[in-house]
Design an enzyme around this catalytic site. Structure first.
Site, PDB file in Angstrom:
ATOM      1  CD  GLU A 109      -2.925   0.808   1.861  1.00 56.49           C
ATOM      2  OE1 GLU A 109      -3.848   1.648   2.949  1.00 56.49           O
ATOM      3  OE2 GLU A 109      -3.295  -0.147   2.382  1.00 56.49           O
ATOM      4  CG  ASP A 166      -3.032  -1.327   5.631  1.00 56.68           C
ATOM      5  OD1 ASP A 166      -1.791  -1.060   5.219  1.00 56.68           O
ATOM      6  OD2 ASP A 166      -2.716   0.181   6.037  1.00 56.68           O
ATOM      7  CE1 TYR A 176      -3.147  -1.515   8.767  1.00 56.29           C
ATOM      8  CE2 TYR A 176      -5.297  -2.327  10.156  1.00 56.29           C
ATOM      9  CZ  TYR A 176      -4.497  -1.522   9.066  1.00 56.29           C
ATOM     10  OH  TYR A 176      -5.668  -1.329   8.123  1.00 56.29           O
TER      11      TYR A 176
END
Length: 729
Positions: free
Chosen positions: A9, A105, A310
């Protein structure tokens, strides 16, 4: 030999993947190795086309052209990142590439980033999915050893497309309709408008609040304070003063008899691990960070420093597969600050407690915790350290023993009236040792007992009463929203849905409230940038423009119920229980209804912040607006778009009242100004700081800092920190 393209990403994640996959040959927007080619997006490279892509007439905003309902929404390459799209497409289209691994992601939006690129580039090669929660070398290796078939995520992609297309259809049509109908820049949507309505509702609640005086009684014996309780309701206060007066008259001169001493041992586990919203709340309460700023800092700690997992997660629990890594994670976060507690945790095997490990409460990602990679604290900025330490402390807290204490409740009778007192004796600090037994910063479960050291008492003891006092107070209205409390309201909006069915309230609770952990910060920022809300200190207030927008917006768009219904259906699409096409057909029908409602409205919009300064571009009077970073003058004509900043809030503090100073004026006339009357010219300030020599700040540095504030980016540099510590003389 055929190769595999890995699509990340962002460049930083792409470089991490390339290092682990041994892709060392640098190309134009990619890194190549013997087996893999790693390339990357820059966030979204592809988006939904603007209205004019369907018909030239849509270039002009006209009410009669609405609603715009194209049969199929088109994809376009974002111009600013078109070069990178071409680089990614070139690698995906190579003849020696046989497979694609999506490594964006791991979530709904990440799936959309990659799939839109593949669709726009017309790539039909086999797809696999990398689904990981941290970008450490170990996590990447483990992820590549268990890649999932891309087909498993096609419903998630359909859900992401449905969310994006529905927001386009409703948001763009409603915004154009309101803007053209009232010739004012009015924006609305299914998340931002109900959020604005919640803020307005709180202000109305405060305005209409009528304080009431309540009364109570305390009786003081030696080393003991007793509080009166009403015999039936057990309430310790009453709104009837005459009741307390009669009781005081009746018990004056009498002794207290202890009728019960009840002791109970209690334990309280630490607060749950952080999800993004909880972390944003605490960062706002403790450090004044905005939700967007906290997310930006977290992203750095995740991508650049690889210190935390994350960030965009809505879970506060871990899955069982993480348990075996906990020991390494504890070792990695031993930076010296909590060494004593870490030593205690590592003395015995770490057990998975149900208060922090629960597979059923983990969706796409587990809670935010440290990675197994050690971090060098000196490499972090001050703000990064603050967020990192919040997460580490919460992580260590769940691994510590519970806080244990003995709670004693004493009941006494004076005449015919019941009095009570509570005391607490700490048996073991447990996890509270990490917080120095001070929970002002944290939410502690089961911590309602009044802190009072009680003397040794037995049932039947007779106590002389030294004083009987009538106490009184006033009920208080709810507080204005701050970013911290607004995030809570967005996450749990059910109590702001009066008149809605219980079923809908349950649905919005199950679907995570208004917006997602990933979008709430942007929604709040959008409300500020469109001048429908403003800040006063930490408090958030609705502007006149915001109030009028709520009067003009379709009623459905003002309630969280619409989001509840949409999210329920988007979840059904992600699970394969509902077709995307059926949902979009409903959205198109709904769009027609709200546009008809706006067109037929008889309401009026009036600017009440008009200045006597004319716009240099079109000659119309400018509006004065309070943005998040200070005051601006903007043209009232939406087609003109002229804007000028006239005052900016800085991190410099007033030496008299310690509030943040505004920088006003232009050029050499710029000066720091405070509401209390303090004033200092920027040139004088810059010269003085040079002479002081403790902080190297040039005029150029100040200008750069102020420009960054104007762009509304999170401030995270040495200059900002220096300004924050200034004591102007």
């Amino acid at each position: 030999m055929s190769k595999i393209v890995v699509l990340a990403e962002k460049p930083s994640v792409g470089r991490d993947l390339a290092r682990v996959l041994q892709c060392n040959i640098k190309g134009n927007g990619y890194l190549e190795g013997p087996k893999y080619i790693v390339t990357w997006a820059l966030g979204h490279l592809v988006t939904l086309a603007d209205p004019e892509a369907y018909d030239e007439k849509y270039k002009a905003w006209r009410l009669e052209d609405l609603p715009m309902l194209p049969p199929e929404l088109k994809l376009v390459v974002i111009k600013q990142t078109g070069k990178q799209f071409s680089a990614v497409k070139e690698q995906l289209s190579r003849k020696d590439v046989s497979e694609v691994v999506i490594a964006t992601d791991a979530g709904r939006e990440g799936e959309l980033v990659a799939r839109w690129i593949l669709e726009k580039a017309h790539i039909n090669k086999p797809v696999k999915r990398l689904w990981i929660s941290s970008v450490t070398d170990k996590a990447i290796r483990d992820g590549f050893s268990s890649l999932k078939p891309g087909k498993e995520y096609e419903n998630l992609y359909a859900s992401a497309v449905a969310r994006s297309e529905s927001d386009w259809l409703v948001g763009i049509n409603a915004t154009r309709a309101l803007t053209t109908k009232y010739n004012a820049q009015l924006s609305c949507g299914r998340v931002q408008t109900p959020t604005l309505a919640i803020i307005a509702g709180r202000e109305a609640e405060i305005k209409n609040f009528q304080p009431r005086t309540y009364y109570g009684i305390t009786a003081t014996a030696e080393r003991l304070k007793l509080t009166w309780q009403e015999a039936k309701s057990k309430e310790s206060r009453t709104f009837e003063k005459v009741v307390c007066d009669k009781i005081i008259t009746a018990i004056t001169g009498k002794k207290a008899e202890v009728i019960d001493v009840h002791k109970v041992s209690k334990k309280a586990f630490s607060p749950a691990l952080y999800d993004l919203t909880e972390l944003q709340r605490d960062a706002n309460k403790m450090f004044g960070f905005s939700a967007k700023e906290t997310l930006s800092i977290m992203q750095k700690l995740y991508e650049t420093h690889k210190a935390l997992t994350y960030p965009r997660t809505d879970s506060r629990y871990l899955s069982t597969d993480i348990v075996e890594t906990l020991k390494d994670r504890v070792k990695a976060c031993d930076t010296g600050l909590y060494s004593r507690q870490i030593l205690k945790i590592l003395k015995a095997p770490i057990k998975a407690g149900s208060h922090f490990v629960d597979n059923g409460r983990v969706s796409d990602h587990h809670a935010i915790i440290p990675t197994e990679q050690a971090v060098v604290l000196n490499s972090l900025t001050d703000k990064e350290k603050k967020i990192y330490e919040l997460v580490v402390r919460r992580f260590l807290a769940v691994l510590c023993p519970p806080f244990e204490y003995e709670e004693t409740t004493v009941k006494a009778q004076i005449g015919n009236e019941l009095f009570s007192a509570k005391g607490k004796t700490v048996s073991a600090l447990g996890w509270r040792e990490l917080y120095n037994n001070n929970l002002d910063e944290e939410e502690a479960a089961d911590d309602h007992a009044v802190e009072q050291t009680l003397p040794h008492l037995n049932k039947g003891d007779i106590l002389p009463i030294n004083a009987i006092v009538l106490t009184k107070g006033e009920t208080k209205p709810p507080a204005l929203f701050t970013e911290a409390s607004l995030l809570s309201a967005m996450e749990n909006p059910a109590k702001y849905m009066s008149g809605e069915s219980q079923a809908l309230k349950q649905i919005i609770g199950q679907t995570g409230g208004l917006g997602t952990v990933a979008t709430r910060a942007d929604i709040i920022e959008k409300l500020f940038s469109s001048f429908v809300i403003e800040k006063k200190g930490k408090d958030i207030l609705i502007t006149s423009k915001g109030k009028q927008l709520l009067e003009l917006a379709p009623s459905d768009l003002k309630s969280p119920a619409l989001t509840a219904e949409w999210e329920q259906k988007l979840s059904a699409i992600a699970k394969g229980q509902l077709k995307k096409q059926a949902f979009i057909a409903e959205i198109k029908q709904y769009t027609q209804v709200i546009i008809r409602e706006i067109k037929n409205s008889q309401e009026q919009f009036k600017h009440d912040n008009v200045t006597r300064t004319r716009c240099p571009e079109c000659g119309k009077y400018l509006l004065e607006v309070n943005g998040k970073k200070g005051k601006s003058l903007v043209c009232q004509d939406r087609e003109c778009g002229y804007r000028k900043n006239v005052a900016q809030v800085t991190n410099a503090r007033c030496p008299n009242c310690h509030k943040k100073l505004e920088l006003r004026g232009e050029g050499d006339a710029r000066a720091f100004v405070c509401g209390c009357g303090y004033r200092e010219k920027l040139a004088v300030f810059t010269e003085r700081k040079k002479k002081e020599g403790d902080t190297k700040i040039s005029k150029k540095d100040v200008s750069r800092y102020l420009k960054e504030q104007q762009e509304d980016k999170p401030i995270n540099n040495a200059l900002a920190e220096a300004l924050a510590k200034l004591k102007l003389q």
